[in-house]
Design an enzyme around this catalytic site. Structure first.
Site, PDB file in Angstrom:
ATOM      1  N   ASP A  12      -7.580  53.534  -3.267  1.00 27.47           N
ATOM      2  CA  ASP A  12      -8.219  55.420  -3.276  1.00 27.47           C
ATOM      3  C   ASP A  12      -9.367  55.305  -3.871  1.00 27.47           C
ATOM      4  OD1 ASP A  12      -7.647  57.676  -3.106  1.00 27.47           O
ATOM      5  OD2 ASP A  12      -6.239  57.877  -4.996  1.00 27.47           O
ATOM      6  N   SER A  13      -9.401  56.385  -4.065  1.00 30.20           N
ATOM      7  CA  SER A  13     -10.668  56.511  -4.607  1.00 30.20           C
ATOM      8  C   SER A  13     -10.620  57.152  -6.078  1.00 30.20           C
ATOM      9  CB  SER A  13     -10.866  57.824  -4.478  1.00 30.20           C
ATOM     10  OG  SER A  13     -10.082  58.892  -4.792  1.00 30.20           O
ATOM     11  N   TYR A  44     -13.753  61.440  -3.605  1.00 31.73           N
ATOM     12  CA  TYR A  44     -14.415  60.822  -2.389  1.00 31.73           C
ATOM     13  C   TYR A  44     -14.331  61.994  -1.270  1.00 31.73           C
ATOM     14  CZ  TYR A  44     -13.780  55.703  -2.260  1.00 31.73           C
ATOM     15  OH  TYR A  44     -14.104  54.104  -2.876  1.00 31.73           O
ATOM     16  N   CYS A  75      -4.853  56.709   0.428  1.00 37.36           N
ATOM     17  CA  CYS A  75      -6.463  57.505   0.336  1.00 37.36           C
ATOM     18  C   CYS A  75      -6.088  58.049   2.144  1.00 37.36           C
ATOM     19  CB  CYS A  75      -7.503  56.732   0.048  1.00 37.36           C
ATOM     20  SG  CYS A  75      -9.008  58.253  -0.277  1.00 37.36           S
ATOM     21  N   ASN A  76      -5.735  59.462   1.824  1.00 37.73           N
ATOM     22  CA  ASN A  76      -6.253  60.439   3.284  1.00 37.73           C
ATOM     23  C   ASN A  76      -7.104  60.548   3.855  1.00 37.73           C
ATOM     24  OD1 ASN A  76      -3.306  61.907   3.985  1.00 37.73           O
ATOM     25  ND2 ASN A  76      -2.695  61.430   1.596  1.00 37.73           N
ATOM     26  N   THR A  77      -7.974  60.441   2.584  1.00 43.38           N
ATOM     27  CA  THR A  77      -9.828  60.612   3.445  1.00 43.38           C
ATOM     28  C   THR A  77     -10.492  59.412   3.542  1.00 43.38           C
ATOM     29  OG1 THR A  77     -10.204  62.281   1.082  1.00 43.38           O
ATOM     30  CG2 THR A  77     -11.864  61.588   1.913  1.00 43.38           C
ATOM     31  N   CYS A 185      -2.961  64.262   0.536  1.00 42.26           N
ATOM     32  CA  CYS A 185      -3.947  63.704  -0.292  1.00 42.26           C
ATOM     33  C   CYS A 185      -3.250  63.221  -1.552  1.00 42.26           C
ATOM     34  CB  CYS A 185      -5.091  65.000  -1.318  1.00 42.26           C
ATOM     35  SG  CYS A 185      -5.940  63.943  -2.746  1.00 42.26           S
ATOM     36  N   HIS A 187      -3.397  62.367  -4.417  1.00 46.43           N
ATOM     37  CA  HIS A 187      -3.389  62.455  -5.676  1.00 46.43           C
ATOM     38  C   HIS A 187      -2.409  63.698  -6.264  1.00 46.43           C
ATOM     39  CE1 HIS A 187      -7.101  60.969  -6.344  1.00 46.43           C
ATOM     40  NE2 HIS A 187      -6.901  61.100  -7.585  1.00 46.43           N
TER      41      HIS A 187
HETATM   42  N1  DGL Z   1      -6.415  61.056  -2.827  1.00 50.19           N
HETATM   43  C1  DGL Z   1      -7.695  60.815  -2.281  1.00 50.19           C
HETATM   44  C2  DGL Z   1      -6.786  61.278  -0.296  1.00 50.19           C
HETATM   45  O1  DGL Z   1      -5.690  61.048  -0.649  1.00 50.19           O
HETATM   46  C3  DGL Z   1      -8.992  61.304  -2.485  1.00 50.19           C
HETATM   47  C4  DGL Z   1      -8.886  62.157  -3.232  1.00 50.19           C
HETATM   48  C5  DGL Z   1     -10.890  62.602  -3.454  1.00 50.19           C
HETATM   49  O2  DGL Z   1     -11.359  61.206  -4.140  1.00 50.19           O
HETATM   50  O3  DGL Z   1     -11.338  63.840  -3.321  1.00 50.19           O
HETATM   51  O4  DGL Z   1      -7.490  61.939   0.108  1.00 50.19           O
END
Ligand code: DGL
EC number: 5.1.1.3
Length: 267
Positions: A12-13, A44, A75-77, A185, A187
């Protein structure tokens, strides 16, 4: 090394993907796992797609050098913008972050489902597209939340800054009549209590990490890669900056003596 002994890679980020690691360890306790949190370049979700694709490639190269048997993207992004580009370039199965649509569909009585995610993820409409394929009668209410992942990453998980942002993002989803909402996300499960405090009983929240763990189990079984020796798997966490902070976040989800932490440079 026996193929089954090789680790599963998760990335992940930053600390968000640890919520996925937590679910993987519950469902697959014998698996060895390595985690990479790109804390140096977080967040990200407000970067360009080209940047996130480049970082994803770099991380997958790192995972390959570590001899992983599979990578689950926490990480979804990165999933939204990079999965299609990178999936054919790696010599191991690559699982994109699950959307949680199946679970949300089962919960939602009104068939109105909110999605809270980063701007990059929302821009790709991955939840809306999957929902249309699963059940065209579902309505997906997309809500980008630009600063949230960065705030959570910096440990700002209470106080006016994050509460004001959350009020702004939950209001339109409530107004649109959603009775279920997906954390798009990784997070966001860290602040599920804050989301719930603003939405009361009106909305049930879905963390897709459980679906992700089930999907990982399916792929390991199908490819005969499941480690079933009854020995508890090792968990090693890599962070590209502030490894101590990453380790402290991990300790909220996983007992501290159950993992080791290391700071590395990818560049
Ligand atoms: N946790 C990440 C996600 O699921 C990235 C969040 C980020 O870095 O902006 O998208």
């Amino acid at each position: 090394m026996d193929r089954k002994e090789r680790p599963i890679g998760v990335f992940d980020s930053g600390i968000g993907g640890l919520t996925v690691v937590n679910k993987l360890r519950t469902l697959l306790p014998y698996e060895n796992i390595i985690y990479l949190g790109d804390t140096k370049r977080n967040p990200y979700g407000t970067r360009t797609a080209a940047e996130v694709i480049a970082y994803t490639r770099q991380i997958l190269h790192f995972m390959e050098k570590k001899g992983v048997k599979l990578v689950a993207m926490g990480c979804n992004t990165a999933t939204a913008v990079a999965y299609d580009t990178v999936v054919k370039t790696v010599p191991f199965p690559l699982i994109g972050m699950s959307r949680g649509i199946q679970t949300a569909k089962e919960i939602s009585l009104k068939k109105r489902i909110g999605v809270f995610a980063t701007p990059l993820t929302i821009g790709k409409h991955i939840h809306r597209r999957e929902a249309a394929a699963v059940d065209p009668t579902l309505t997906i209410i997309e809500q980008p939340c630009p600063p949230l992942a960065g705030l959570i990453e910096r440990g700002i998980v209470s106080g006016p800054e994050i509460m004001d942002a959350l009020k702004e993002y939950t209001a339109p989803v409530l107004a649109a009549g959603a009775d279920t909402a997906i954390f798009g996300c990784t997070h966001f499960p860290f602040i599920q209590n804050l989301f719930e405090s603003l939405c009361g009983d009106a909305v049930v929240f879905v963390d897709p990490a459980h679906e992700m763990a089930l999907q990982t189990l399916d792929v390991l079984k199908k490819d005969d890669l499941l480690k079933q020796d009854g020995k508890e798997g090792a968990l090693h966490l890599y962070f590209t900056a502030e490894a101590e902070r990453g380790g402290n976040s991990a300790a909220h989800l996983i007992p501290p003596h159950k993992f080791t932490v290391e700071e590395i440079s990818l560049t």
